[in-house]
Structures are given as structure tokens and as C-alpha cells.
Scaffold this motif. Structure first.
Motif, PDB file in Angstrom:
ATOM      1  N   GLY A 723       0.815  -1.217   0.000  1.00 25.82           N
ATOM      2  CA  GLY A 723       0.000   0.000   0.000  1.00 25.82           C
ATOM      3  C   GLY A 723       0.850   1.269   0.000  1.00 25.82           C
ATOM      4  N   ASP A 724       2.130   1.163   0.421  1.00 23.40           N
ATOM      5  CA  ASP A 724       3.010   2.335   0.413  1.00 23.40           C
ATOM      6  C   ASP A 724       3.154   2.914  -0.984  1.00 23.40           C
ATOM      7  OD1 ASP A 724       3.307   1.765   3.028  1.00 23.40           O
ATOM      8  OD2 ASP A 724       5.396   1.072   2.907  1.00 23.40           O
ATOM      9  N   MET A 725       2.990   2.034  -1.964  1.00 23.47           N
ATOM     10  CA  MET A 725       3.111   2.476  -3.349  1.00 23.47           C
ATOM     11  C   MET A 725       2.087   3.567  -3.663  1.00 23.47           C
ATOM     12  SD  MET A 725       5.147   1.824  -5.766  1.00 23.47           S
ATOM     13  CE  MET A 725       5.128   3.000  -7.087  1.00 23.47           C
ATOM     14  N   GLU A 726       0.942   3.487  -2.980  1.00 22.01           N
ATOM     15  CA  GLU A 726      -0.111   4.488  -3.203  1.00 22.01           C
ATOM     16  C   GLU A 726       0.394   5.892  -2.874  1.00 22.01           C
ATOM     17  OE1 GLU A 726      -2.938   4.102  -4.654  1.00 22.01           O
ATOM     18  OE2 GLU A 726      -2.870   1.898  -4.773  1.00 22.01           O
ATOM     19  N   VAL A 727       1.259   5.984  -1.843  1.00 20.20           N
ATOM     20  CA  VAL A 727       1.802   7.293  -1.452  1.00 20.20           C
ATOM     21  C   VAL A 727       2.631   7.865  -2.604  1.00 20.20           C
ATOM     22  CG1 VAL A 727       3.312   8.484   0.183  1.00 20.20           C
ATOM     23  CG2 VAL A 727       1.845   6.600   0.980  1.00 20.20           C
ATOM     24  N   VAL A 728       3.450   7.007  -3.174  1.00 23.16           N
ATOM     25  CA  VAL A 728       4.311   7.443  -4.273  1.00 23.16           C
ATOM     26  C   VAL A 728       3.462   7.862  -5.478  1.00 23.16           C
ATOM     27  CG1 VAL A 728       6.200   6.787  -5.819  1.00 23.16           C
ATOM     28  CG2 VAL A 728       6.086   5.837  -3.476  1.00 23.16           C
ATOM     29  N   MET A 729       2.465   7.002  -5.790  1.00 27.21           N
ATOM     30  CA  MET A 729       1.610   7.287  -6.941  1.00 27.21           C
ATOM     31  C   MET A 729       0.827   8.579  -6.730  1.00 27.21           C
ATOM     32  SD  MET A 729       0.543   3.323  -7.489  1.00 27.21           S
ATOM     33  CE  MET A 729      -0.856   3.498  -8.531  1.00 27.21           C
ATOM     34  N   ASP A 730       0.441   8.793  -5.476  1.00 24.07           N
ATOM     35  CA  ASP A 730      -0.312  10.010  -5.169  1.00 24.07           C
ATOM     36  C   ASP A 730       0.559  11.251  -5.379  1.00 24.07           C
ATOM     37  OD1 ASP A 730      -2.744  11.028  -4.594  1.00 24.07           O
ATOM     38  OD2 ASP A 730      -2.605  10.792  -2.409  1.00 24.07           O
ATOM     39  N   ALA A 731       1.813  11.157  -4.964  1.00 28.75           N
ATOM     40  CA  ALA A 731       2.744  12.277  -5.159  1.00 28.75           C
ATOM     41  C   ALA A 731       2.921  12.556  -6.652  1.00 28.75           C
ATOM     42  CB  ALA A 731       4.082  11.960  -4.504  1.00 28.75           C
ATOM     43  N   VAL A 732       3.065  11.492  -7.444  1.00 29.31           N
ATOM     44  CA  VAL A 732       3.226  11.654  -8.890  1.00 29.31           C
ATOM     45  C   VAL A 732       1.987  12.310  -9.485  1.00 29.31           C
ATOM     46  CG1 VAL A 732       3.419  10.423 -11.100  1.00 29.31           C
ATOM     47  CG2 VAL A 732       4.848   9.730  -9.142  1.00 29.31           C
ATOM     48  N   ARG A 733       0.817  11.817  -9.074  1.00 25.43           N
ATOM     49  CA  ARG A 733      -0.447  12.385  -9.549  1.00 25.43           C
ATOM     50  C   ARG A 733      -0.517  13.881  -9.242  1.00 25.43           C
ATOM     51  NH1 ARG A 733      -3.316   8.255  -6.814  1.00 25.43           N
ATOM     52  NH2 ARG A 733      -3.224   6.484  -8.234  1.00 25.43           N
ATOM     53  N   GLY A 734      -0.096  14.253  -7.994  1.00 26.18           N
ATOM     54  CA  GLY A 734      -0.150  15.646  -7.564  1.00 26.18           C
ATOM     55  C   GLY A 734       0.699  16.528  -8.459  1.00 26.18           C
ATOM     56  N   ILE A 735       1.922  16.092  -8.708  1.00 27.68           N
ATOM     57  CA  ILE A 735       2.819  16.905  -9.536  1.00 27.68           C
ATOM     58  C   ILE A 735       2.293  16.991 -10.973  1.00 27.68           C
ATOM     59  CG2 ILE A 735       5.172  17.128 -10.420  1.00 27.68           C
ATOM     60  CD1 ILE A 735       6.025  15.549  -7.803  1.00 27.68           C
ATOM     61  N   ARG A 736       1.795  15.850 -11.470  1.00 26.49           N
ATOM     62  CA  ARG A 736       1.243  15.852 -12.832  1.00 26.49           C
ATOM     63  C   ARG A 736       0.055  16.808 -12.939  1.00 26.49           C
ATOM     64  NH1 ARG A 736       0.913   9.412 -14.295  1.00 26.49           N
ATOM     65  NH2 ARG A 736       3.034   9.142 -15.085  1.00 26.49           N
ATOM     66  N   ASN A 737      -0.784  16.823 -11.904  1.00 23.58           N
ATOM     67  CA  ASN A 737      -1.945  17.723 -11.911  1.00 23.58           C
ATOM     68  C   ASN A 737      -1.518  19.169 -12.013  1.00 23.58           C
ATOM     69  OD1 ASN A 737      -3.928  15.888 -11.802  1.00 23.58           O
ATOM     70  ND2 ASN A 737      -4.402  16.146  -9.620  1.00 23.58           N
ATOM     71  N   ILE A 738      -0.548  19.524 -11.161  1.00 19.64           N
ATOM     72  CA  ILE A 738      -0.090  20.912 -11.152  1.00 19.64           C
ATOM     73  C   ILE A 738       0.480  21.275 -12.523  1.00 19.64           C
ATOM     74  CG2 ILE A 738       1.626  22.504 -10.170  1.00 19.64           C
ATOM     75  CD1 ILE A 738       1.235  20.923  -7.492  1.00 19.64           C
ATOM     76  N   ARG A 739       1.261  20.386 -13.082  1.00 22.77           N
ATOM     77  CA  ARG A 739       1.845  20.644 -14.411  1.00 22.77           C
ATOM     78  C   ARG A 739       0.746  20.866 -15.449  1.00 22.77           C
ATOM     79  NH1 ARG A 739       7.405  18.502 -15.343  1.00 22.77           N
ATOM     80  NH2 ARG A 739       6.781  18.845 -17.489  1.00 22.77           N
ATOM     81  N   ALA A 740      -0.301  20.018 -15.381  1.00 26.25           N
ATOM     82  CA  ALA A 740      -1.381  20.132 -16.365  1.00 26.25           C
ATOM     83  C   ALA A 740      -2.137  21.432 -16.174  1.00 26.25           C
ATOM     84  CB  ALA A 740      -2.319  18.934 -16.242  1.00 26.25           C
ATOM     85  N   GLU A 741      -2.439  21.748 -14.907  1.00 29.60           N
ATOM     86  CA  GLU A 741      -3.188  22.979 -14.607  1.00 29.60           C
ATOM     87  C   GLU A 741      -2.457  24.193 -15.141  1.00 29.60           C
ATOM     88  OE1 GLU A 741      -5.630  23.607 -11.518  1.00 29.60           O
ATOM     89  OE2 GLU A 741      -6.428  21.816 -12.507  1.00 29.60           O
ATOM     90  N   MET A 742      -1.134  24.203 -14.986  1.00 28.97           N
ATOM     91  CA  MET A 742      -0.351  25.372 -15.355  1.00 28.97           C
ATOM     92  C   MET A 742       0.156  25.304 -16.776  1.00 28.97           C
ATOM     93  SD  MET A 742      -0.433  27.659 -13.237  1.00 28.97           S
ATOM     94  CE  MET A 742      -1.875  27.387 -12.267  1.00 28.97           C
TER      95      MET A 742
END
Ligand code: ZN
Ligand code: ZN
Length: 881
Positions: A723-742
Motif C-alpha cells: 500500500g506504500d506504493m499508493e503514497v508514491v503514486m499520489d505524489a506523482v499524480r499531484g505533480i502531474r496535476n499541477i503541471r497540467a493545470e499550469m
């Protein structure tokens, strides 16, 4: 060892090749193998006249999914195929053929006509079988049966004779539903009731003693020629003094009695009803109670017969007109009212059904229904979903005797012989030529054949060899599951259950899985008249059988109707391509690879995560299939393959494959191969062809994926830290979101800062920086503690135990971006203005079709959502400035 797949998947070539291979290798054959457990499905036999339609495609796809999974799970899995002789339908086909040549079946005579039907069957009867093969159906074709083959005909005779000897089959006068066009009896369930506006005619019947008259109301005045009484309710004060008196039947001049029967509804019409036992089922029953004569006034064509006196020879509706005219002239017709009432129609030709009395064969149902009710109540036969149990029980609890004779030639001829000399009737297993009573040979077999459903009712055991005690019957019976549509629960399912209880003393199957209808994109029934049907063969031709099968599997829940539309087909085709491309990628990276045990000690977090996920999915798919939740199983494997395996794991594995570390590469190869192979096996029942093609290109043991071992859940793969992998994936998702938004260009590497409050999360992220770098296009990841200030000019995303910041400095040109967004804002304002004007225009709202208005409303909503996003971004950027 590893061969590469072609770059584009070509279903046509692949599907034909593997189906031939499976047949050649005899992989559909099920052996009565005592070392294995049996799992049996008998196919609902399609009509021999049939063409594969979407209903068949759905039904048979589901059966094939179940049987393929069970075969891989180690059962001796038999899917027994066959076709039904389909009395009326087949006879109609050949009659059409004859009509083109200018003949009727009577011109040919029974024997020659039957030769023509057999010839037709030989020529066209295999069509549906070929189509089932195209679908990928893994039926054991060596056991193909036909309801009129020798073995099944023997079973039919045996059942008829046994029931007759037990007193459960009898011949009698009975009121039956008669179709004057098809010229045959119809069972109650073959009559379709529709509300129609008709007329209610009020007719005066004079009393014999001249003291007045009684008025009756009828919708079918022509049947009054066969009246043998008039009935009133015994409670009815109006008529009590008249009961026992005599009336003169108008037009015919016959004397008929006034009787009292509590069946009569005092509220309907005048409360006095004419009784016509020859042409109404309720009157027939009343006639039995009061011992009234039965007078039949029509012939098999719906024409009046000699009992109709001067009306003999007229069509029933023609006769109605003349009778009304005569009644009117003589002052017997009081009035006519409009009446909306339910009228029975023939399910095949839509002709108005005429209830008529004739000599028919019947099965006495009450004694047979009792065990069939019991076995379902005890849960030995279970309906899936359960709501169909009620419908089944309700029908059997109120069942009437089953009329089994049909006035056709094509079918199992009733094994009864009549002696023209002494009148003896003989029912026999063998054809007879000599009367057993008088010894003379002037005998004739009954002209009628049995209802088609009489033979299909024996299907689960007759196809396995009954009445002989065959190995197959002992091993494969009772069958495991029946998959069928809800419209034949009465015609077929109920009859199989009571036949099995009577002759096998055991239920015919444990589960009855009910399938719904396949409807069009708008939820309408697919029909010829609407022209909205989709031909499954066209779908196979364009996209391949796997795509059709997967489309029919997703969103499928037992008993529920489903919608079928091309976008859904395209989504399934895209999924097939995704499987193909992912498999190609894995194969191209397997150089130097040898399959072996996955070394648990060497695994990284991402490996443990994907291995746990495929392990979970194995369990979920297996459980869903066991519960016949085909749609859920399909969705699970789809989501896993597309998102977790392709979008995440394969992307992460590239780091190990291309990183230059040999050990890491070998480990990635092991995991990729292991997960892909498992996923292919789980997918195989749904998409048998593409999975076979890929599996054969992968390193493998055995002849075919279809007989490979089904994956099993293994507690050893249930890693607690996955389940720790979810933390990593969540961080990646967060950065990708910000990149897309901007609107950050994908080529630009970002910087990221993690402000961490949870030390465990700190460890997880630190150990996975390489993944974050690669997947989120980050060049530098910095970690700061909770008490540190937030980085300058950065956007943030919160995950469990940390905040992820992406500083915008140098990443976007804030001024240009603000300008761009402001332009977009102005455009959206214009669009919203335009749509809302349209939607407030009364004229438009009144004239435009509902779906057009709906589309405009949706547009307005979408624009407003977009506007909100643009505003949010603008605010963010302004803050950064
Ligand atoms: Zn008809
Ligand atoms: Zn005789």
C-alpha cells in the motif's frame, strides 16, 4: 525462444487460426474422468432455423466464459451443444419454399414433406453452429445433439409412454387456444395479450314463457350460435326468480336454460352472461360444472361450420356482421358500447386466437409440478438473480394442464395408434402395425406431433444418453449451471425441472443464470421493424469476436437488460489493442530472459505492489465468476490491466529495464512476465483469441492457454507494505496535476519540494525518488521538515502525511499564461452568453426536440465548469505574481 508479435493486431487471421487449432487438438472434448470433478453446461438449443442474433451472442459468450474458466480450474468441463427442431418455425420455412414452387404441404403429403424438411435441415441447419464457432464457443462438438436425432427421439417416446402408463398423459376434449392461420393449438404462454378497443353488444334473449327477456352482453356475437345456457350470479337479486327458466336463443331458436354460477361477475355488462363452452375457456369450465353440452361452431380456419346452420362456411367476422344485422332487424339488439379489453393473439403470426374445443393430448401438471416447486424451495436449484424464483414458483403453483399435441407434421409424432376396426387405442414405445386387441391391421397412427418443448424439456438428461444408463449420464449429470433468457423460464426452464424430477429424481442443474435483453443505444428492444438491430456477425467481422465478447461482458449483471452501442465496441477494441501493445512491449524486453521463480527477496516496492495487486485481482475475478457476476469480473481485470499494469507498472519498470543494472533488469523481466502471463490467463475466458495468440508467443508450457492452469490466490504475495506504493503514486499524480493545470510543456523538467509531517512517508518518498523523477518529470526532489516555510511562488498538492510543492519560477512565464487564460475567459463568456440566450428563448424550447435542448443544457454546464477552472488558475497565478 521469444518471438515478436506483429505491430498491429489482426483479429480475423488470429481468430480463425486458433479456433481451428483448438478443434484439431481436441481441446473442447470433455472426458468422463473420475480423477476430475465434472462441470457441465447444456446449451439452450437454438432453433435449427436460427441465425445468430445479439441475444444468442450474449447468452453464449457468458456460457463460454464460465466453461473456459472452469476448464482452466481443473474441472472436466463439458459444454454440450445442440439444436432444436423448432416445429412451427421450421415447418414455416419449408412451406415458404414450397409456396414459391406453387405447392402446399398437402400436395406433397406427409412423407414427402418430411423428406423436404430433413433436406432443408441438412442444408441450412448448420448455419447457427458455424456462427457459434465464430464467436469462439468452446462446445464439445463431438457431442452435438439434435432434438429429433435417434437418441433424443427414443427419450421422447420413453417419456410419453411412461407418463401415459402412469395416467399423467391423457386425451380429452378441451378448450384450447387455436390459431386459425397457423392452424395449430397454442399453449397459454404462446398467446400474447394486447388491449384493444372493441364493441360490447347487448342482446335480448326472450323467455320461452313469453314473460319478457333477459339481456346479455358479448364481445363476440358470432359465438352465440354455440350458446348452451345463460348464467347469472346466485347472489344477484335481479335474476334470482329466473334461475331454472328457459330462454329461446335468438337466430338459432334453440331452447337453453338459465343457470346460477358464482363465477359470473354481477358488475360486468348486465350481470347475465351467455355460456359458450365450445368457444370460451371459462364457459368451458362452467359447462363442466353444470353438465352443459359443448357445441363447436367453427372449423380450423376460423370459418363457421355446419353447427352454425345457415352461416356455415362464412368467416367468423363475416358471420358476426350478418348476425348483428339479423338481431337488429328482429329487435333483439338493444345497444352497442365501446369496450377496451384484452385480446389474445398468436405469438407467431399475430392472428386473433380463437378458443375452441377439440381432442388434444395433455400432461396432467399438478402431480408433476409439486416436486419442481419443492426442489426450488429447498434451494437445490437456485435462480440468479433470486428475484426470478418468485416468478417461477408463482407460475407452477397456478399451473394448468399442458396441451402437448400440435397439428403439425414436423416433430415427434404422437406414439398412439387407433384401430379402425375395433376402436382400440394403443400407446407404444415401438411402432405397431397390428392391433393388439383384435389382431387386425387396419390401424393408423395419431396425426399430431408433440409440442417442441416436450423434447427440449428432457434436454439436460436426454443429451447425455437417457434412458440408457450411459457413462456420460452418470458422470456429467446433474449439470452445473443453465444460462438462459428470462422469456423462456416457463416454456423451458420449469419444464426441464419437472421432467428431471420425474425421470432422474434429481434436479437438472444447480443454478439458473438469467440473462436480460440486449437493447440498442437508446434502450429500445432491437427489432426488425425498427431496423435498430446490430448483427453480431458484422461486429465480429469488423472488430473480431474478442471485442464483441468483451463488449457483452462489461456492464453485464444477471437478469438485467443491457445497452449495446458502437462506442462501447470501440472501447473494447481499444482494450484489445492495449493488451496487444503492452504484450509487445514486454516481449521486446525479454531478451536473455528465462522464466523461473520470482525471487521475493530481491523485489522492490513497486514489484511487491503489482504482485499483490494481480494476486488480489486473481481472487476478485475468480470470486465474481463463481457468483456469475461476469460484468464485475470483466471490469476488475480491465481496470487492473489498463491502469495499474500499463499506466503505472510498465512505466516504472522501464527504469529497471533501461537503467543499466543487470540484476534490476532481470528482476523487472521476471515480474513483467509473471504479471502479464497471469493477466492473460484471467482474460482468456473473456477474450480467448488474442490471449492465445500472445501466450503462444511468450515462453510457455503446454499446448494452449485454454488448458493452462488458472491462477490461484497465494497468501505469500499479500505484501503488507504494498500500500506504500499508493503514497508514491499520489505524489506523482499531484505533480502531474499541477503541471497540467499550469500548462507546463511536457519537455520541461520541474523541481519538487516535499514538506513531510510523517517520518514513514519521508522514507517511502525518499526510497522512490527515481520513480517520481521519471513519471512526474521532476529533475530535483527536495525534502523539508514540517516546521520549514513553504517554498516561494509554488503551487501545492496535499497527500497523506506530506505536502508536495512545485515552484513555478522558471517553469512557466506567469505573464504570458495570465494573458492566455484571460483570452480563454473572454471566449467562454461569449459562449455562455450565446447558449443561455438560446435556452431562454421560448420558441426554441417549444420547437426543438428534447435531446437537442438537453445537449444545449449540457453545453452550458460544461462551459461554466471550464470557466470556473480558468478563474481558479488565474487566481493562483495572480497570487504567484
Ligand atoms: Zn398463428
Ligand atoms: Zn382392433
Amino acid at each position: 525462444m521469444e518471438k515478436n508479435l506483429p505491430s498491429v493486431y489482426n483479429p480475423k487471421e488470429v481468430e480463425e487460426k486458433w479456433y481451428e487449432y483448438w478443434e484439431r487438438e481436441n481441446l473442447f472434448y470433455a472426458e468422463a474422468d473420475s480423477k476430475k470433478e465434472p462441470f457441465t453446461i447444456v446449451i439452450p438449443p437454438p432453433n435449427v432455423t436460427g441465425q445468430l442474433h445479439m441475444g444468442h451472442a450474449l447468452n453464449n459468450t457468458l456460457q463460454d466464459i464460465i466453461i473456459r474458466a472452469k476448464r482452466m480450474q481443473g474441472y472436466s468441463a463439458l459444454w454440450l451443444p445442440g439444436t432444436d427442431h423448432a416445429g412451427i418455425a421450421t415447418e414455416a420455412k419449408v412451406k415458404e419454399q414450397l409456396a414459391e414452387e406453387g405447392f402446399s404441404k398437402y400436395d406433397l403429403g406427409r412423407e414427402k414433406f418430411l423428406e423436404r424438411v430433413w433436406a432443408w435441415k441438412e442444408k441450412y441447419g448448420g448455419t447457427i453452429i458455424k456462427q457459434l464457432k465464430k464467436l469462439g464457443s468452446s462446445c464439445d462438438w463431438s457431442r452435438l445433439r439434435f432434438t429429433m436425432d435417434e437418441g433424443l427421439s427414443k427419450a421422447v417416446r420413453e417419456v410419453f409412454v411412461r407418463l401415459y402408463e402412469k395416467g399423467l398423459i391423457y386425451r380429452g376434449d378441451y378448450i384450447v387456444n387455436w390459431c386459425p392461420t397457423c392452424k395449430t393449438t397454442l399453449s397459454d404462454i404462446e398467446v400474447e395479450h394486447e388491449d384493444e378497443t372493441g364493441k360490447l353488444y347487448y342482446v335480448k334473449y326472450p323467455l320461452k314463457d313469453g314473460s319478457g327477456h333477459l339481456m346479455v352482453a358479448t364481445t363476440r356475437p358470432e359465438t352465440m350460435l354455440g350458446d348452451t345456457a345463460v348464467a347469472v350470479n346466485p347472489e344477484d337479486e335481479r335474476y334470482r326468480h329466473l334461475v331454472g327458466k328457459t330462454l329461446i336463443l335468438p337466430v338459432m331458436g334453440r331452447e337453453i336454460p338459465i343457470i346460477a354460477d358464482s363465477y359470473v361477475d354481477m358488475e360486468f355488462g348486465t350481470g347475465a352472461v351467455k355460456v359458450t363452452p365450445g368457444h370460451d375457456p371459462n364457459d368451458f369450465e362452467m359447462g363442466l360444472r353444470h353438465d352443459l353440452p359443448v357445441i363447436n361452431v367453427m372449423d380450423e380456419n376460423g370459418h363457421m361450420n355446419e353447427n352454425a346452420g345457415k352461416f356455415a362456411g362464412l368467416d367468423r367476422y363475416e358471420c358476426r356482421k350478418l348476425i348483428l344485422k339479423e338481431l337488429e332487424e328482429k329487435g333483439n339488439l338493444e345497444k352497442i358500447e365501446d369496450l377496451s379489453h384484452s385480446v389474445g393473439h398468436c405469438y407467431r403470426c399475430n392472428t386473433t386466437v380463437e378458443p375452441m374445443v377439440s381432442k388434444q393430448w395433455f400432461v396432467k401438471m399438478k402431480p408433476l409440478a409439486a416436486p419442481a416447486i419443492e426442489v426450488v424451495k429447498q434451494g437445490k436449484v437456485q435462480f440468479v438473480p433470486d428475484r426470478f424464483t418468485r416468478i417461477y414458483l408463482n407460475w407452477l403453483e397456478n399451473i394448468r394442464d399442458w396441451c402437448i399435441s400440435r397439428q403439425l407434421w414436423w416433430g415427434h409424432r404422437i406414439p398412439a395408434w387407433y384401430c379402425k376396426d375395433c376402436g382400440e387405442m394403443t400407446v407404444s414405445r415401438e411402432d405397431i402395425t397390428v392391433c393388439p386387441k383384435c389382431g387386425r391391421t387396419h390401424i393408423e397412427q395419431d396425426q399430431d406431433v408433440l409440442d417442441t418443448w416436450f423434447s427440449s424439456a428432457l434436454w439436460p438428461f436426454s443429451t447425455l444418453g437417457w434412458p440408457d444408463e450411459t457413462e456420460d449420464l452418470k458422470y456429467f449429470y446433474p449439470t452445473s449451471v443453465l444460462v438462459t433468457a428470462y422469456d423462456i423460464i416457463f416454456f423451458w426452464v420449469a419444464r426441464m425441472i419437472f421432467s428431471a424430477m420425474e425421470f432422474m429424481k434429481q434436479e437438472p442443474f444447480k443454478y439458473v443464470v438469467i440473462t436480460g435483453l440486449v437493447r440498442d443505444a437508446l434502450g429500445r428492444k432491437m427489432s426488425k421493424s425498427l431496423g435498430n438491430g446490430i448483427d453480431p456477425l458484422e461486429v465480429i467481422d469488423k472488430y473480431g469476436a474478442d471485442t464483441l465478447r468483451f463488449t457483452l461482458s462489461t456492464g453485464n449483471a444477471p437478469g438485467n437488460d443491457m445497452r449495446f452501442y458502437w462506442e462501447k465496441v470501440e472501447a473494447s477494441r481499444n482494450f484489445a489493442n492495449k493488451i496487444w501493445n503492452a504484450s509487445r512491449f514486454v516481449m521486446m524486453n525479454l531478451e536473455g530472459f528465462k522464466p523461473g521463480e520470482v525471487d521475493i527477496q530481491a523485489l522492490t516496492l513497486k514489484d511487491r505492489w503489482i504482485l499483490k495487486r494481480i494476486n488480489d485481482i486473481t481472487k476478485e475475478v475468480t470470486q465474481a465468476l463463481d457468483k456469475f457476476e461476469i460484468g464485475i469480473a470483466a471490469q476488475n481485470i480491465y481496470d487492473f490491466f489498463w491502469s495499474e499494469f500499463c499506466d503505472w507498472y510498465i512505466e516504472m519498470a522501464k527504469i529497471d529495464l533501461y537503467g543499466g543494472d543487470d540484476l534490476a533488469k532481470k528482476r523487472a523481466q521476471q515480474v513483467l512476465y509473471f504479471v502479464l502471463e497471469r493477466a492473460l490467463k484471467l482474460l482468456h475466458p473473456f477474450m480467448p483469441f488474442i490471449t492465445e495468440e500472445i501466450w503462444q508467443h511468450l515462453p510457455h508450457d503446454g499446448r494452449s492457454i485454454m488448458v493452462s492452469k488458472w491462477p490461484e490466490y497465494d497468501p505469500a504475495w499479500d505484501f503488507t507494505d504494498a500500500g506504500d506504493m499508493e503514497v508514491v503514486m499520489d505524489a506523482v499524480r499531484g505533480i502531474r496535476n499541477i503541471r497540467a493545470e499550469m500548462n507546463v510543456s511536457p519537455a520541461r523538467k520541474a523541481k519538487a519540494v516535499a514538506r513531510v509531517s510523517d517520518p514513514f512517508v519521508m522514507d517511502i518518498l525518499k526510497n522512490s525518488t527515481e520513480i517520481i523523477h521519471t513519471l512526474a518529470k521532476v529533475e530535483d526532489m527536495e525534502f523539508i521538515t514540517q516546521d520549514s516555510p513553504a517554498p516561494h511562488k509554488a503551487l501545492t498538492y496535499v497527500i497523506k502525511g506530506a505536502e508536495i510543492f512545485v515552484p513555478m519560477e522558471g517553469l512557466v512565464d506567469i505573464e504570458t499564461e495570465i494573458e492566455r487564460l484571460q483570452k480563454e475567459h473572454t471566449n467562454l463568456e461569449k459562449e455562455i452568453d450565446r447558449v443561455s440566450k438560446k435556452l431562454s428563448n421560448e420558441g426554441f424550447l417549444a420547437k426543438a426536440p428534447q435531446d437537442v435542448v438537453e445537449k444545449e443544457r449540457q453545453k452550458e454546464k460544461d462551459y461554466r465548469d471550464m470557466m470556473e477552472k480558468v478563474e481558479q488558475r488565474l487566481n493562483m497565478l495572480k497570487e504567484l505574481k
